[in-house]
Design a protein around this motif. Structure first.
Motif, PDB file in Angstrom:
ATOM      1  N   LYS A 237      14.074  40.790  47.684  1.00 25.31           N
ATOM      2  CA  LYS A 237      15.392  40.647  46.860  1.00 25.31           C
ATOM      3  C   LYS A 237      16.209  41.866  46.964  1.00 25.31           C
ATOM      4  O   LYS A 237      17.376  41.875  46.938  1.00 25.31           O
ATOM      5  CB  LYS A 237      15.044  40.650  45.410  1.00 25.31           C
ATOM      6  CG  LYS A 237      16.091  40.094  44.469  1.00 25.31           C
ATOM      7  CD  LYS A 237      15.688  39.511  43.128  1.00 25.31           C
ATOM      8  CE  LYS A 237      16.905  39.073  42.351  1.00 25.31           C
ATOM      9  NZ  LYS A 237      16.385  38.644  40.914  1.00 25.31           N
ATOM     10  N   GLN A 261      16.173  28.494  55.959  1.00 25.48           N
ATOM     11  CA  GLN A 261      15.607  28.324  54.280  1.00 25.48           C
ATOM     12  C   GLN A 261      15.422  29.758  54.220  1.00 25.48           C
ATOM     13  O   GLN A 261      14.849  30.615  55.160  1.00 25.48           O
ATOM     14  CB  GLN A 261      14.509  27.802  54.298  1.00 25.48           C
ATOM     15  CG  GLN A 261      14.576  26.173  54.608  1.00 25.48           C
ATOM     16  CD  GLN A 261      13.102  25.465  54.469  1.00 25.48           C
ATOM     17  OE1 GLN A 261      12.437  25.628  53.350  1.00 25.48           O
ATOM     18  NE2 GLN A 261      12.851  24.902  55.345  1.00 25.48           N
ATOM     19  N   TYR A 263      14.640  33.063  51.163  1.00 29.78           N
ATOM     20  CA  TYR A 263      13.671  33.480  50.126  1.00 29.78           C
ATOM     21  C   TYR A 263      13.978  34.963  49.824  1.00 29.78           C
ATOM     22  O   TYR A 263      13.719  35.429  50.727  1.00 29.78           O
ATOM     23  CB  TYR A 263      12.354  32.926  50.072  1.00 29.78           C
ATOM     24  CG  TYR A 263      12.500  31.178  50.171  1.00 29.78           C
ATOM     25  CD1 TYR A 263      12.229  30.268  48.634  1.00 29.78           C
ATOM     26  CD2 TYR A 263      12.348  30.678  51.439  1.00 29.78           C
ATOM     27  CE1 TYR A 263      12.254  29.183  48.792  1.00 29.78           C
ATOM     28  CE2 TYR A 263      12.409  29.234  51.453  1.00 29.78           C
ATOM     29  CZ  TYR A 263      12.318  28.407  50.165  1.00 29.78           C
ATOM     30  OH  TYR A 263      12.211  27.105  50.017  1.00 29.78           O
ATOM     31  N   TYR A 265      11.740  37.819  48.005  1.00 26.30           N
ATOM     32  CA  TYR A 265      10.652  38.386  47.401  1.00 26.30           C
ATOM     33  C   TYR A 265      10.691  39.137  46.060  1.00 26.30           C
ATOM     34  O   TYR A 265      11.486  40.114  46.497  1.00 26.30           O
ATOM     35  CB  TYR A 265       9.523  38.974  48.426  1.00 26.30           C
ATOM     36  CG  TYR A 265       8.156  39.266  47.814  1.00 26.30           C
ATOM     37  CD1 TYR A 265       7.222  38.177  48.064  1.00 26.30           C
ATOM     38  CD2 TYR A 265       7.997  40.703  47.713  1.00 26.30           C
ATOM     39  CE1 TYR A 265       5.938  38.537  47.608  1.00 26.30           C
ATOM     40  CE2 TYR A 265       6.682  40.720  47.207  1.00 26.30           C
ATOM     41  CZ  TYR A 265       5.665  39.835  47.214  1.00 26.30           C
ATOM     42  OH  TYR A 265       4.376  40.356  46.850  1.00 26.30           O
ATOM     43  N   ASP A 266      10.132  38.870  45.112  1.00 23.41           N
ATOM     44  CA  ASP A 266      10.658  39.741  44.085  1.00 23.41           C
ATOM     45  C   ASP A 266       9.325  40.160  43.191  1.00 23.41           C
ATOM     46  O   ASP A 266       9.507  40.724  41.900  1.00 23.41           O
ATOM     47  CB  ASP A 266      11.371  38.834  42.871  1.00 23.41           C
ATOM     48  CG  ASP A 266      12.347  39.471  41.742  1.00 23.41           C
ATOM     49  OD1 ASP A 266      12.479  40.663  42.082  1.00 23.41           O
ATOM     50  OD2 ASP A 266      12.623  39.057  40.883  1.00 23.41           O
ATOM     51  N   LYS A 322       5.702  31.869  47.045  1.00 24.45           N
ATOM     52  CA  LYS A 322       5.160  31.506  45.503  1.00 24.45           C
ATOM     53  C   LYS A 322       5.657  32.406  44.454  1.00 24.45           C
ATOM     54  O   LYS A 322       6.062  32.432  43.528  1.00 24.45           O
ATOM     55  CB  LYS A 322       3.669  31.325  45.192  1.00 24.45           C
ATOM     56  CG  LYS A 322       3.098  30.007  46.059  1.00 24.45           C
ATOM     57  CD  LYS A 322       1.528  30.017  45.755  1.00 24.45           C
ATOM     58  CE  LYS A 322       0.982  28.926  46.511  1.00 24.45           C
ATOM     59  NZ  LYS A 322      -0.531  28.815  46.206  1.00 24.45           N
ATOM     60  N   LYS A 323       6.009  33.645  45.157  1.00 25.04           N
ATOM     61  CA  LYS A 323       6.655  34.888  44.435  1.00 25.04           C
ATOM     62  C   LYS A 323       8.050  34.924  44.669  1.00 25.04           C
ATOM     63  O   LYS A 323       8.528  36.297  44.549  1.00 25.04           O
ATOM     64  CB  LYS A 323       5.701  36.019  44.671  1.00 25.04           C
ATOM     65  CG  LYS A 323       4.174  35.961  44.336  1.00 25.04           C
ATOM     66  CD  LYS A 323       3.461  37.049  44.894  1.00 25.04           C
ATOM     67  CE  LYS A 323       1.937  36.844  44.726  1.00 25.04           C
ATOM     68  NZ  LYS A 323       1.324  37.964  45.093  1.00 25.04           N
ATOM     69  N   CYS A 324       8.690  34.092  45.320  1.00 23.78           N
ATOM     70  CA  CYS A 324       9.996  34.232  45.585  1.00 23.78           C
ATOM     71  C   CYS A 324      10.936  33.452  45.024  1.00 23.78           C
ATOM     72  O   CYS A 324      10.681  32.551  44.526  1.00 23.78           O
ATOM     73  CB  CYS A 324       9.944  33.566  47.111  1.00 23.78           C
ATOM     74  SG  CYS A 324       9.416  34.900  48.635  1.00 23.78           S
ATOM     75  N   GLU A 325      12.414  33.899  45.105  1.00 21.59           N
ATOM     76  CA  GLU A 325      13.460  32.892  44.583  1.00 21.59           C
ATOM     77  C   GLU A 325      14.163  32.467  45.911  1.00 21.59           C
ATOM     78  O   GLU A 325      14.609  33.309  46.660  1.00 21.59           O
ATOM     79  CB  GLU A 325      14.318  33.601  43.493  1.00 21.59           C
ATOM     80  CG  GLU A 325      14.925  34.988  43.921  1.00 21.59           C
ATOM     81  CD  GLU A 325      15.847  35.337  42.776  1.00 21.59           C
ATOM     82  OE1 GLU A 325      16.925  35.759  43.044  1.00 21.59           O
ATOM     83  OE2 GLU A 325      15.093  35.903  41.949  1.00 21.59           O
ATOM     84  N   ILE A 326      14.932  31.122  45.671  1.00 19.88           N
ATOM     85  CA  ILE A 326      15.304  30.806  46.935  1.00 19.88           C
ATOM     86  C   ILE A 326      16.853  31.096  46.977  1.00 19.88           C
ATOM     87  O   ILE A 326      17.370  31.772  45.824  1.00 19.88           O
ATOM     88  CB  ILE A 326      15.616  29.295  46.937  1.00 19.88           C
ATOM     89  CG1 ILE A 326      16.022  28.769  48.223  1.00 19.88           C
ATOM     90  CG2 ILE A 326      16.310  28.664  45.533  1.00 19.88           C
ATOM     91  CD1 ILE A 326      15.565  27.136  48.289  1.00 19.88           C
ATOM     92  N   SER A 328      20.802  31.557  46.873  1.00 19.47           N
ATOM     93  CA  SER A 328      21.873  30.550  46.306  1.00 19.47           C
ATOM     94  C   SER A 328      23.016  30.577  46.990  1.00 19.47           C
ATOM     95  O   SER A 328      23.662  31.599  47.284  1.00 19.47           O
ATOM     96  CB  SER A 328      22.043  30.940  44.933  1.00 19.47           C
ATOM     97  OG  SER A 328      22.939  30.293  44.384  1.00 19.47           O
ATOM     98  N   LYS A 331      26.137  31.261  44.671  1.00 16.24           N
ATOM     99  CA  LYS A 331      26.271  32.595  44.387  1.00 16.24           C
ATOM    100  C   LYS A 331      26.775  33.661  45.702  1.00 16.24           C
ATOM    101  O   LYS A 331      27.733  34.435  45.111  1.00 16.24           O
ATOM    102  CB  LYS A 331      24.894  33.356  43.791  1.00 16.24           C
ATOM    103  CG  LYS A 331      24.613  32.900  42.645  1.00 16.24           C
ATOM    104  CD  LYS A 331      23.061  33.479  42.070  1.00 16.24           C
ATOM    105  CE  LYS A 331      22.487  33.123  40.767  1.00 16.24           C
ATOM    106  NZ  LYS A 331      21.319  33.870  40.364  1.00 16.24           N
TER     107      LYS A 331
END
Length: 353
Positions: A237, A261, A263, A265-266, A322-326, A328, A331
């Motif tokens: 991120k 795609q 993503y 990682y955060d 699983k620890k990511c946000e997609i 946007s 935005k």
């Protein structure tokens, strides 16, 4: 019994590396971009010194720009017969940028020409919590990594050398060593990754901390999507280089519109670098997907076709997902005008990133 182990946690990696160093009988070769003047750096120095005092051949390459230590840090190691080279020492001249731009970004540890560690990790306490990708491999390919190391050891103080003699791919069983030197013409890692992307039939998985792909790399990814190949990219991120994050934003929206795609990682800082194509091939090592790695750095990657390693890499990738946000697109499209200007301006100097 598996002849490899993957490491994403630096604390566990450092423990394993130190344990293997202390078990070495004949030789220890260590190559790193950053070497910290801290507790981790001292632990490695003391272990290496102990082995040198026992008669083990100890050789170390540290990039001069990334080194946070000087030669006197290794005084006892050198006294015991260990050899240290600071790669491409900084030259102070009117051409200070052009003279010092080519850095050694490789990360290797080879024990007795039988065990090799390679991947994304430097030797530094501050990086202990970073999310990495490294492999410990006990295989005959280790002897070829030793040869590559010794080759680099010979040119560590030579700013001028015949590049074509230092880039030959090396195949050993299910593995291939691909190495790069600073060059616009010879970029073996980039070329091999693009070849694999073009061969993909079902899926391309990419994890990288710095993502500034050149035009041909982006074209290969977009063409893969047109062939109905699923392309998933995981980025941090926020990386540790704000300028790189700003420049990469220029590409993300357009890649997203082309079906790629993306993503973020955060969990912590993602510094691992690997690629998996279908269930057929993988690549991991020191090389990022940015201009510096692709064109002006010494890099080294392991390419391979081992089904077990591929399976484990895919498992790690989807756990990371699983620890990511997609990403946007909304935005991205509505980000401030000033940010777009800064991205465009910094894009003009991406050759230094």
């Amino acid at each position: 019994m598996k002849n490899y182990q993957l490491f994403t946690d630096n604390a566990i990696l450092y423990q394993a590396m130190l344990a293997d160093i202390l078990l070495a009988k004949k030789s220890i070769y260590l190559e790193t971009y950053i070497y910290g003047n801290d507790e981790i750096g001292r632990q490695f120095r003391d272990a290496l010194t102990k082995k040198a005092q026992e008669g083990v051949d100890v050789k170390i390459i540290i990039d001069d720009f990334g080194a946070e230590v000087k030669e006197d840090f290794f005084h006892d190691l050198i006294k015991a017969g260990g050899k240290i080279k600071f790669f491409f020492k900084i030259i102070y001249s009117f051409k200070i940028l052009s003279k010092n731009n080519n850095r050694n970004h490789r990360k290797l540890l080879i024990i007795d020409e039988n065990i090799v560690y390679l991947g994304s990790s430097n030797i530094k306490q501050k990086h202990i919590a970073w999310h990495e990708m490294n492999i410990r491999l006990q295989d005959e390919v280790a002897q070829y990594f030793a040869s590559v190391f010794l080759d680099n050891f010979q040119i560590a103080h030579k700013h001028s050398f015949l590049k074509r003699f230092h880039i030959a791919p090396i195949r050993s069983g299910l593995f291939e060593i691909i190495r790069d030197v600073p060059s616009i013409k010879f970029k073996k890692i980039r070329k091999r990754k693009i070849e694999l992307i073009k061969q993909a039939k079902k899926q391309i998985l990419i994890e990288t901390p710095y993502f500034l792909p050149d035009k041909n790399f982006r074209k290969a990814l977009k063409s893969a999507v047109k062939r109905n190949v699923e392309v998933i990219i995981i980025l941090p991120k926020k990386s540790d280089v704000k300028m790189v994050d700003l420049v990469r934003n220029r590409y993300l929206g357009l890649l997203h519109k082309n079906g790629i795609q993306i993503y973020f990682y955060d969990a912590n800082f993602l510094h691992g670098k690997f690629l998996v194509i279908d269930d057929n091939s993988f690549s991991l090592g020191s090389a990022n997907i940015n201009y510096r790695s692709l064109y002006i750095a010494f890099e080294i990657n392991l390419f391979g076709w081992d089904k077990n390693i591929i399976k484990d890499l895919k498992n790690i990738f989807f756990e990371d997902l699983k620890k990511c946000e997609i990403f946007s697109y909304t935005k991205w499209e509505t980000r401030p005008i000033i940010q777009k200007w800064v991205e465009k301006l910094l894009g003009k100097i991406r050759s230094n990133m």
